[in-house]
Design a protein around this motif. Structure first.
Motif, PDB file in Angstrom:
ATOM      1  N   ARG A   1      14.059  32.539 -51.394  1.00 37.79           N
ATOM      2  CA  ARG A   1      14.026  31.642 -50.245  1.00 37.79           C
ATOM      3  C   ARG A   1      15.408  31.448 -49.620  1.00 37.79           C
ATOM      4  O   ARG A   1      16.419  31.491 -50.307  1.00 37.79           O
ATOM      5  N   THR A   2      15.403  31.212 -48.319  1.00 34.41           N
ATOM      6  CA  THR A   2      16.638  30.858 -47.626  1.00 34.41           C
ATOM      7  C   THR A   2      16.722  29.349 -47.480  1.00 34.41           C
ATOM      8  O   THR A   2      15.760  28.695 -47.054  1.00 34.41           O
ATOM      9  N   VAL A   3      17.857  28.798 -47.851  1.00 33.00           N
ATOM     10  CA  VAL A   3      18.139  27.375 -47.653  1.00 33.00           C
ATOM     11  C   VAL A   3      19.171  27.273 -46.538  1.00 33.00           C
ATOM     12  O   VAL A   3      20.169  27.998 -46.530  1.00 33.00           O
ATOM     13  N   TYR A   4      18.911  26.397 -45.588  1.00 30.69           N
ATOM     14  CA  TYR A   4      19.838  26.192 -44.484  1.00 30.69           C
ATOM     15  C   TYR A   4      20.582  24.868 -44.662  1.00 30.69           C
ATOM     16  O   TYR A   4      19.992  23.866 -45.078  1.00 30.69           O
ATOM     17  N   LEU A   5      21.864  24.871 -44.354  1.00 39.31           N
ATOM     18  CA  LEU A   5      22.638  23.638 -44.276  1.00 39.31           C
ATOM     19  C   LEU A   5      23.019  23.473 -42.816  1.00 39.31           C
ATOM     20  O   LEU A   5      23.856  24.200 -42.284  1.00 39.31           O
ATOM     21  N   ASN A   6      22.347  22.543 -42.166  1.00 40.24           N
ATOM     22  CA  ASN A   6      22.472  22.373 -40.729  1.00 40.24           C
ATOM     23  C   ASN A   6      23.493  21.287 -40.424  1.00 40.24           C
ATOM     24  O   ASN A   6      23.325  20.136 -40.837  1.00 40.24           O
ATOM     25  N   GLU A   7      24.565  21.635 -39.737  1.00 37.64           N
ATOM     26  CA  GLU A   7      25.612  20.686 -39.370  1.00 37.64           C
ATOM     27  C   GLU A   7      25.583  20.472 -37.860  1.00 37.64           C
ATOM     28  O   GLU A   7      25.683  21.418 -37.091  1.00 37.64           O
TER      29      GLU A   7
ATOM     30  N   PRO B   1      26.190  23.969 -50.908  1.00 33.09           N
ATOM     31  CA  PRO B   1      26.650  24.904 -49.874  1.00 33.09           C
ATOM     32  C   PRO B   1      26.710  26.346 -50.374  1.00 33.09           C
ATOM     33  O   PRO B   1      26.608  27.292 -49.588  1.00 33.09           O
ATOM     34  N   LYS B   2      26.868  26.539 -51.676  1.00 26.71           N
ATOM     35  CA  LYS B   2      26.985  27.881 -52.238  1.00 26.71           C
ATOM     36  C   LYS B   2      25.728  28.720 -52.024  1.00 26.71           C
ATOM     37  O   LYS B   2      25.798  29.946 -51.899  1.00 26.71           O
TER      38      LYS B   2
ATOM     39  N   HIS C   1      15.508  16.341 -56.241  1.00 26.78           N
ATOM     40  CA  HIS C   1      16.455  17.370 -55.827  1.00 26.78           C
ATOM     41  C   HIS C   1      17.821  17.099 -56.450  1.00 26.78           C
ATOM     42  O   HIS C   1      18.235  15.949 -56.608  1.00 26.78           O
ATOM     43  N   PHE C   2      18.473  18.177 -56.846  1.00 28.47           N
ATOM     44  CA  PHE C   2      19.845  18.104 -57.333  1.00 28.47           C
ATOM     45  C   PHE C   2      20.779  18.374 -56.155  1.00 28.47           C
ATOM     46  O   PHE C   2      20.425  19.103 -55.224  1.00 28.47           O
ATOM     47  N   LEU C   3      21.973  17.825 -56.199  1.00 31.00           N
ATOM     48  CA  LEU C   3      22.987  18.088 -55.194  1.00 31.00           C
ATOM     49  C   LEU C   3      24.242  18.579 -55.905  1.00 31.00           C
ATOM     50  O   LEU C   3      24.826  17.863 -56.721  1.00 31.00           O
ATOM     51  N   ASN C   4      24.603  19.829 -55.643  1.00 28.53           N
ATOM     52  CA  ASN C   4      25.756  20.456 -56.307  1.00 28.53           C
ATOM     53  C   ASN C   4      25.647  20.374 -57.826  1.00 28.53           C
ATOM     54  O   ASN C   4      26.620  20.082 -58.528  1.00 28.53           O
ATOM     55  N   GLY C   5      24.445  20.612 -58.338  1.00 32.40           N
ATOM     56  CA  GLY C   5      24.216  20.610 -59.778  1.00 32.40           C
ATOM     57  C   GLY C   5      24.017  19.247 -60.393  1.00 32.40           C
ATOM     58  O   GLY C   5      23.796  19.149 -61.605  1.00 32.40           O
ATOM     59  N   GLU C   6      24.044  18.202 -59.589  1.00 32.37           N
ATOM     60  CA  GLU C   6      23.953  16.835 -60.109  1.00 32.37           C
ATOM     61  C   GLU C   6      22.622  16.199 -59.741  1.00 32.37           C
ATOM     62  O   GLU C   6      22.204  16.230 -58.583  1.00 32.37           O
ATOM     63  N   ARG C   7      21.970  15.615 -60.729  1.00 33.56           N
ATOM     64  CA  ARG C   7      20.771  14.800 -60.467  1.00 33.56           C
ATOM     65  C   ARG C   7      21.229  13.373 -60.217  1.00 33.56           C
ATOM     66  O   ARG C   7      21.942  12.796 -61.042  1.00 33.56           O
ATOM     67  N   LEU C   8      20.831  12.788 -59.096  1.00 38.70           N
ATOM     68  CA  LEU C   8      21.298  11.471 -58.705  1.00 38.70           C
ATOM     69  C   LEU C   8      20.347  10.376 -59.185  1.00 38.70           C
ATOM     70  O   LEU C   8      19.342  10.649 -59.836  1.00 38.70           O
ATOM     71  N   ALA C   9      20.642   9.137 -58.807  1.00 39.40           N
ATOM     72  CA  ALA C   9      19.915   7.987 -59.349  1.00 39.40           C
ATOM     73  C   ALA C   9      18.509   7.840 -58.780  1.00 39.40           C
ATOM     74  O   ALA C   9      17.586   7.421 -59.482  1.00 39.40           O
ATOM     75  N   MET C  10      18.321   8.188 -57.495  1.00 39.81           N
ATOM     76  CA  MET C  10      17.028   7.936 -56.857  1.00 39.81           C
ATOM     77  C   MET C  10      16.881   8.833 -55.643  1.00 39.81           C
ATOM     78  O   MET C  10      17.855   9.338 -55.100  1.00 39.81           O
TER      79      MET C  10
ATOM     80  N   THR D   1      23.179  13.944 -39.287  1.00 40.28           N
ATOM     81  CA  THR D   1      24.177  14.854 -38.744  1.00 40.28           C
ATOM     82  C   THR D   1      24.365  16.097 -39.609  1.00 40.28           C
ATOM     83  O   THR D   1      24.905  17.099 -39.159  1.00 40.28           O
ATOM     84  N   LYS D   2      23.937  16.025 -40.871  1.00 39.91           N
ATOM     85  CA  LYS D   2      24.077  17.169 -41.772  1.00 39.91           C
ATOM     86  C   LYS D   2      22.940  17.116 -42.782  1.00 39.91           C
ATOM     87  O   LYS D   2      22.732  16.089 -43.435  1.00 39.91           O
ATOM     88  N   PHE D   3      22.216  18.217 -42.926  1.00 35.49           N
ATOM     89  CA  PHE D   3      21.038  18.186 -43.784  1.00 35.49           C
ATOM     90  C   PHE D   3      20.656  19.586 -44.239  1.00 35.49           C
ATOM     91  O   PHE D   3      20.938  20.577 -43.570  1.00 35.49           O
ATOM     92  N   TYR D   4      20.014  19.652 -45.393  1.00 32.93           N
ATOM     93  CA  TYR D   4      19.475  20.908 -45.923  1.00 32.93           C
ATOM     94  C   TYR D   4      18.032  21.072 -45.466  1.00 32.93           C
ATOM     95  O   TYR D   4      17.301  20.086 -45.314  1.00 32.93           O
TER      96      TYR D   4
END
Length: 267
Positions: free
Chosen positions: A254-260, A63-64, A125-134, A196-199
């Motif tokens: 680039r602009t990143v959108y967080l669409n809610e 979100p930052k 893709h990382f989410l909030n600085g975290e690389r996830l499992a898959m 319902t919520k996506f980047y």
């Protein structure tokens, strides 16, 4: 059936006739070796943009760095249907492809036909600085050759229902590069997105030639996948593709959108 959700308008992207399922395989992910991600741009002149591009993927999402949008006035429509599908070990990933038209997404009044889906482990893709499992990628292509990819991230946890359904088939082709197995009728909705919520952002293929012609939609809600499932998908890859995730790329301007979306509707 169609699902309608709201979407933020993107600028027009450059044209490309190359779909993600046509990617070359003269690369790998082993850091420090000749064909690792930091060297992709030097392997072929056609891949130069992997190192020089300003709209490369994946990126670190949070979100930052995003512009939050509530109930935008633009639409994504999804039209999917169950069609007989094939599972294939491409060496660098495990892919599901459909033998007939399995449907499409419509983004800003442009149709993008579903081409294939595949997994990356760990996530790209990382989410909030975290690389996830898959990470799951659902790849769509317009008749002009433009790409739209919907990505879903997963943490290690409870088994993923769809992967559970096809685990035996994945294991059956794990040692066969290029191996294929029929998995019957697959409805793309079985992958279980929560839209319902996506980047959203404009980016590139995450494998060479790194073409900058991709509309990315990354679902904010994170799913789960079991350790056994991760091992099964990873074990089906060989020769430098065991961890098939490209490092995060610079965002630049680039602009990143967080669409809610408060009231997404289904029909």
């Amino acid at each position: 059936m169609k699902t309608i959700i709201l979407f933020v308008t993107f600028l027009a992207l450059s044209s490309s006739s190359l779909a993600a399922d046509e990617t070359e395989t003269e690369f790998h992910y082993r850091k420090g070796e000749e064909a690792d991600p930091s060297k992709w741009s030097t392997i072929k002149k056609e891949w130069r943009i992997c190192g020089t591009g300003k709209r490369q993927s994946p990126i670190d999402l949070s979100p930052k760095i995003a512009r939050v949008v509530h109930n935008s006035t633009e639409l994504i429509e999804t039209y999917y249907k169950p069609v007989v599908a094939t599972l294939q070990n491409r060496g660098y990933d495990i892919m599901v492809s459909w033998e007939d038209d399995a449907g499409k997404v419509v983004i800003n009044k442009t149709d993008y036909k579903l081409v294939q889906s595949h997994w990356h482990a760990p996530s790209e893709h990382f989410l909030n600085g975290e690389r996830l499992a898959m990470e799951l990628h659902m790849v769509h292509k317009s008749k002009e050759g433009h790409l739209a990819v919907i990505g879903v991230l997963f943490r290690e946890g409870k088994p993923n229902a769809f992967i559970s359904r096809i685990m035996d088939k994945i294991n059956s082709i794990a040692d066969i590069q290029g191996g294929k197995a029929s998995i019957g009728k697959i409805d793309p909705r079985e992958f279980g997105w929560d839209l319902t919520k996506f980047y959203e952002y404009s980016g590139s293929l995450t494998t060479p030639p790194c073409t900058e012609d991709v509309i990315w939609t990354i679902i904010n809600k994170v799913g789960t996948v079991s350790r056994e499932q991760i091992v099964s998908v990873v074990d089906a890859r060989r020769g430098g593709f065991e961890a098939n995730a490209r490092p995060a790329q610079p965002l630049y301007r680039r602009t990143v959108y967080l669409n809610e979306q408060s009231t997404p509707s289904e029909h």
